[in-house]
Motif scaffolding. Structure first.
Motif, short mmCIF file in Angstrom:
data_model
loop_
_atom_site.label_atom_id
_atom_site.label_comp_id
_atom_site.label_asym_id
_atom_site.label_seq_id
_atom_site.Cartn_x
_atom_site.Cartn_y
_atom_site.Cartn_z
N THR A 142 37.11 33.82 32.89
CA THR A 142 37.94 32.63 32.95
C THR A 142 37.14 31.46 33.52
O THR A 142 36.17 31.64 34.24
CB THR A 142 39.18 32.87 33.83
OG1 THR A 142 38.76 33.43 35.07
CG2 THR A 142 40.15 33.83 33.16
N TYR B 98 38.09 29.31 35.74
CA TYR B 98 38.23 29.32 37.21
C TYR B 98 38.53 30.75 37.65
O TYR B 98 38.74 31.64 36.83
CB TYR B 98 39.37 28.38 37.64
CG TYR B 98 39.30 27.01 37.03
CD1 TYR B 98 38.30 26.11 37.42
CD2 TYR B 98 40.20 26.61 36.05
CE1 TYR B 98 38.22 24.84 36.85
CE2 TYR B 98 40.12 25.35 35.47
CZ TYR B 98 39.13 24.48 35.87
OH TYR B 98 39.05 23.24 35.32
N TYR C 261 40.18 38.07 37.08
CA TYR C 261 41.12 38.05 35.95
C TYR C 261 40.70 39.09 34.92
O TYR C 261 39.52 39.37 34.76
CB TYR C 261 41.21 36.64 35.36
CG TYR C 261 42.14 35.81 36.23
CD1 TYR C 261 43.45 35.59 35.84
CD2 TYR C 261 41.75 35.35 37.49
CE1 TYR C 261 44.33 34.90 36.65
CE2 TYR C 261 42.62 34.66 38.31
CZ TYR C 261 43.92 34.43 37.88
OH TYR C 261 44.81 33.78 38.69
N TRP D 170 47.13 31.41 34.02
CA TRP D 170 46.31 32.62 33.95
C TRP D 170 45.20 32.47 32.91
O TRP D 170 44.10 32.98 33.10
CB TRP D 170 47.18 33.83 33.57
CG TRP D 170 48.07 34.32 34.67
CD1 TRP D 170 48.08 33.91 35.98
CD2 TRP D 170 49.08 35.33 34.57
NE1 TRP D 170 49.03 34.60 36.68
CE2 TRP D 170 49.66 35.49 35.85
CE3 TRP D 170 49.56 36.13 33.52
CZ2 TRP D 170 50.69 36.42 36.10
CZ3 TRP D 170 50.58 37.03 33.77
CH2 TRP D 170 51.13 37.18 35.04
N GLY E 33 42.35 31.40 34.66
CA GLY E 33 42.06 31.98 35.97
C GLY E 33 42.75 31.29 37.14
O GLY E 33 42.27 31.37 38.27
N LEU E 34 43.88 30.63 36.88
CA LEU E 34 44.64 30.00 37.97
C LEU E 34 45.99 30.71 38.14
O LEU E 34 46.40 31.48 37.27
CB LEU E 34 44.86 28.50 37.66
CG LEU E 34 43.60 27.68 37.43
CD1 LEU E 34 43.95 26.23 37.09
CD2 LEU E 34 42.68 27.72 38.66
N ASP E 35 46.66 30.44 39.24
CA ASP E 35 47.95 31.08 39.52
C ASP E 35 48.60 30.38 40.71
O ASP E 35 47.99 29.49 41.32
CB ASP E 35 47.74 32.56 39.86
CG ASP E 35 49.02 33.41 39.69
OD1 ASP E 35 50.06 32.86 39.28
OD2 ASP E 35 48.97 34.61 39.98
N TYR E 36 49.80 30.76 41.04
CA TYR E 36 50.44 30.30 42.27
C TYR E 36 51.11 31.49 42.95
O TYR E 36 51.61 32.39 42.27
CB TYR E 36 51.47 29.18 42.00
CG TYR E 36 52.51 29.49 40.95
CD1 TYR E 36 52.23 29.29 39.61
CD2 TYR E 36 53.76 29.97 41.30
CE1 TYR E 36 53.19 29.59 38.64
CE2 TYR E 36 54.71 30.27 40.34
CZ TYR E 36 54.42 30.07 39.00
OH TYR E 36 55.35 30.37 38.05
N LEU E 37 51.08 31.48 44.29
CA LEU E 37 51.52 32.65 45.03
C LEU E 37 52.96 32.51 45.52
O LEU E 37 53.25 32.73 46.70
CB LEU E 37 50.57 32.92 46.20
CG LEU E 37 49.14 33.25 45.80
CD1 LEU E 37 48.28 33.53 47.01
CD2 LEU E 37 49.10 34.45 44.85
N PHE F 245 50.78 24.80 41.34
CA PHE F 245 49.38 25.17 41.57
C PHE F 245 48.91 24.48 42.84
O PHE F 245 49.21 23.31 43.07
CB PHE F 245 48.46 24.79 40.41
CG PHE F 245 47.04 25.12 40.74
CD1 PHE F 245 46.61 26.44 40.74
CD2 PHE F 245 46.14 24.13 41.12
CE1 PHE F 245 45.32 26.77 41.12
CE2 PHE F 245 44.84 24.46 41.49
CZ PHE F 245 44.44 25.77 41.49
N TYR F 246 48.18 25.22 43.66
CA TYR F 246 47.79 24.71 44.98
C TYR F 246 46.31 24.93 45.21
O TYR F 246 45.83 26.07 45.16
CB TYR F 246 48.62 25.40 46.07
CG TYR F 246 50.08 25.33 45.70
CD1 TYR F 246 50.85 24.20 45.99
CD2 TYR F 246 50.67 26.35 44.95
CE1 TYR F 246 52.16 24.10 45.57
CE2 TYR F 246 51.99 26.25 44.52
CZ TYR F 246 52.73 25.12 44.83
OH TYR F 246 54.02 25.02 44.40
#
Lengths: 575, 575
Positions: free
Chosen positions: A502, A504, A511, B431, B434-438, B481-482
């Motif tokens: 990915t 990032y 991932y 995703w 490669g990003l996400d939020y918790l 997103f953070y």
């Protein structure tokens, strides 16, 4: 000899529970089997459709229907502890009792019950297993130490086969054998009827301990299969500390271990087995190329033979087996082939019999879900084809199933995500127009082992023991659609989880994505291209190019020219 | 007076558990609060990051760290039965004991502990509630009969407020009041300090029974709040049959009811409350139009004032409250406004204080998550804006959050699907790179009640009591997103579940979709249009057109010209 539910009820699907009271007989099964169960159960039986709104669970039904203070019996060797425990609590809270019946009541009325199988057990060479059994034991002992366990009871047959690199054939389709094992930090006990072991298997289990492992408790003590329960009782009295026995083991064995001394977590063997090593992955891929060769030959043969009017479900399944048998290290089917024409394909786990056998024609959809055991891998593949002119509705459904299949195959997701969270990807294109399928989307698959294995899976039903998805797991990807009494569609490939590259990598979670290892063309004639996005068309074209490159080469090497011609025609790009 | 964890640890987020041993002090909280907790806890405290691989649960930590035979104390009035039960079992299996400490130990060291609130309780008129409390009681009794219960203990404050059409203000932001209720088939008991009831509330509860309900046990007996436990003991001795008390109630009360006489299922009041009636839906929509008017004014004001260099997080939040206060039937905020600039926006549940207060400038992203209580509805809305030139990374992240938001908002899904199964829709676009939020994606929202309510929700964490999604439920849709120490993005609307008109309707299951009821423009300047599909652009353009039509009309009617100008500019179509 263990198919007691099929004996008593007539329903012989792979999942179901029979419940018998003085006045009623009921059978619970899930969406895959509703049609089959309706056909197989006679008027004495009521079918309870699992997971359909309004259907009570077995516990709910019992609590509601039984006179107060009832005793509900169950054979403690055929019910897992995890099933027993909540059912017992639920019955108790309604004033009833769940009681173990050690002498199975079905056996009492089963004349001519077959005797237990006693097939030979052979070693699986390192070239297929990828890791020696002593190395596996060392790893498992480390897990035991981490968990604070002094002993581990292994009860699942595929776990024992995997752990000791042995294969047998006591159970049709699954290369396992009846055994238990107990691992302590100093000893290894294998409960098996010794005469099952081939001379090679005996040697494999007893060969000199290598230098690395000297004096470290890596020799095996054999014990009779039937002694496991007595042995466990003895072990508990002799060995201090915690005994690790999965809640998936039978109530009979788990209940022997006092609660205070029990670790009920999932067996560490199941987790290790689910993550394939590089040799296993190589073998799985190799077996899928061989399997694809057989399937290309099969579909080429079908195309040629069906117009002559002489092919039916049973003869087609036989022919497919014949093509597979010609492949190297073929050991047999991994489950009973679902060879289903027209309305039969709507029965999700259909099995063709002399009574249901139906000709395969150019007028109906044909669904074939089959798999093989090779010494280097297990396959499970479904293709749906139409040899004539499909209807627009059939094409729309097929296309939406393929869209779901592609969405899952190309999903990118964070490491350790529960498989459940990916289920919706495979259904979205169907839901968009009010369609769906009433079965899970993916199950784990063993390496020359059971075609269904845990602990993870992809379904709207939760897999409570899913440890989260990691690199090296192999799952099926099999969305479908079933129009009762008309047709059925399913597209199933096996997929290997691998790292995704990915752009990032948020919080360094890592991932993952899938690599499809089943390499058989998907019939483009059944597609409605206007429903496909350009990304979906690229996915299909890339997939077909990979089939062409890899399977085409194998077909050429094996001189299978009609299969090769079929492959080349079926893999022409859409885009 | 109940904020004991904040008193003892310093961490005052909305979720967390403090655990104190003779030598250590630990605090567990979830991904929304990691940064806040790190800031608020001093060196005496260890932060335990919930649901992050490697973090033990409280039970695991206790079992591993405590000397054998330890006793772990907890105030039985502040732990739910569903939390107590597995923790007690886990500790027991490790040789420890979980013990109820009736005199809370924090209170012992808490000098100047505030006294309990004692605010007035008022009736909620039928024009807002949509259904009289007696009709609700009749429905609940039917549920009790279906379940075989002779009594129902209602312990959740929002359930009691909903059931009796009463509202109070004992708890900040949540229009509830301290009370318990017990419903039998013949009687209704309300445990409340009688002096809290306004004359109107007393009348509302005591007015003559209508013809329909005469002689059917529809008058209320008031009892002192503190008497609930004693009363329950008495009731059990007097009334035969099963007592329905949710496993979400405190251990203190549930343990009073003998296990054999308990129904632990989720309260039927929670389920009924989650499905809004048509009057409640109308009110919720109306309150969202008023709320949108205030927000349009607020964003127009921000655009004008920020360049002057005098706006900060706190002053902005105050101004927003001022705009809301001007709206009809405004009762107060539904939670503490998250007014967060730049790096503060990365703290998921940030609360601005004098120390953390930061200017809002044209150089940083500004995130505002706020909501209001109106007598006709509860709102909860998040917008993220940039008043200068956002970076490409910020734009990419914003666009992917919006893509997730749209994917969820436009999802079509079968009735009774668990909300969890929709979570992935909102994450896919993140995703992919490669990003996400918790944090979760959606929570239930009350009607002039708690801004967070159950039993359903949309998250990767399961909602074990989710009954499945049905028409009339209202949820939030809030992916984000953070980027730690840099910026935070969240787009939150409330969505109402309604029937979807699908082309097919497989097995008559019924298909559902969402109607977005929050009507505030999403800043298109922060979008990277090349990442949007044409369907996503149409969604945004349609959404903005709806904002323009509905909120534009309200702004015009209220003569809010700067808000209107802002709305018209911010809703220009992209496509």
């Amino acid at each position: 000899c263990d198919a007691r539910r099929a004996f008593i009820s007539g329903f012989d699907g792979s999942a179901g529970t029979a419940l018998i009271t003085q006045k009623e007989a009921l059978l619970w099964t899930d969406g895959r089997y509703f049609l089959q169960a309706e056909k197989q159960l006679d008027h004495n039986w009521a079918l309870m459709k699992d997971a359909i709104p309004g259907t009570p669970t077995q516990g709910e039904w019992l609590c509601k229907k039984l006179p107060s203070g009832s005793r509900v019996g169950v054979d403690p060797f055929v019910i897992s502890y995890e099933t027993w425990k909540p059912l017992a609590a639920q019955l108790e809270s309604a004033g009833h009792t769940l009681v173990p019946i050690n002498d199975n009541l079905v056996d009492e009325v089963w004349d001519n019950r077959p005797s237990p199988p006693n097939k030979t057990v052979d070693p699986l060479p390192l070239v297929f297993a990828g890791k020696g059994w002593r190395d596996k034991i060392v790893e498992i002992r480390q897990e035991m130490i981490n968990k604070g366990a002094t002993a581990l009871v292994v009860t699942a047959l595929d776990e024992i086969a995997w752990l000791f690199n042995l294969r047998g054939s006591d159970i049709e389709f699954n290369p396992v054998f009846f055994a238990y094992s107990v691992i302590t930090l100093d000893n290894i006990y294998l409960f098996i009827d010794e005469n099952k072991l081939s001379p090679e298997a005996s040697k494999h289990l007893q060969i000199d301990v290598s230098l690395n492992h000297q004096n470290s408790g890596l020799s095996i003590e054999l014990r009779p299969y039937r002694m496991i329960k007595e042995f466990l009782k003895w072990l508990i009295s002799q060995l201090p500390g915690k005994i690790w026995i999965s809640h998936k083991s039978s109530y009979s064995l788990v209940s022997v271990v006092p609660e205070m001394r029990r670790i009920e977590s999932l067996s560490p063997v199941q987790l290790k087995k689910a993550v394939k090593n590089s040799v296993e992955i190589e073998g799985m891929k190799r077996s899928h190329i061989k399997d694809a060769v057989a399937l290309c030959e099969f579909f080429a043969w079908l195309e040629e033979e069906v117009p002559k009017g002489d092919v039916n479900e049973l003869s087609a399944a036989e022919k497919l087996e014949e093509f597979r048998r010609a492949q190297e290290d073929y050991m047999g089917p991994s489950f009973e082939t679902i060879s289903a024409s027209g309305p039969n394909a709507a029965i999700i786990h259909y099995r063709s019999t002399e009574e249901t056998n139906r000709p395969i024609t150019a007028d109906e959809i044909y669904l074939c879900d089959s798999g093989a055991q090779y010494r280097d891998g297990t396959t499970d593949v479904t293709r749906t084809i139409h040899l004539g002119t499909p209807s627009n509705f059939e094409k729309e459904c097929f296309t939406r199933v393929v869209k779901g299949h592609i969405a899952l195959a190309s999903a990118i997701f964070p490491q350790l995500l529960k498989g459940q969270m990916l289920d919706t990807c495979a259904r979205k294109a169907l839901w968009d127009v009010g369609l769906d399928y009433l079965h899970g989307t993916g199950h784990g698959v063993g390496m020359f082992l059971n075609v269904h294995e845990g602990p993870m899976g992809i379904s709207y039903r939760p897999y409570p023991d899913d440890p989260g998805l990691v690199e090296g797991m192999i799952l099926s990807n099999e969305p479908g659609f079933y129009e009762e009494d008309k047709f059925g569609i399913r597209i199933e490939n096996l997929v290997l989880i691998k790292k995704a590259n990915t752009k990032y990598n948020f919080r360094n979670r890592g991932y993952l994505t899938f690599e499809t290892i089943t390499l058989v063309p998907i019939q483009t004639k059944l597609l409605q291209p206007s429903l496909l996005t350009s990304e979906e068309i690229s996915w299909l074209d890339n997939y077909h190019q990979t089939c062409r490159d890899i399977v085409g080469k194998a077909l050429e090497e094996q001189g299978k020219s009609s299969g090769l011609q079929w492959l080349l025609r079926e893999t022409q790009p859409l885009g």
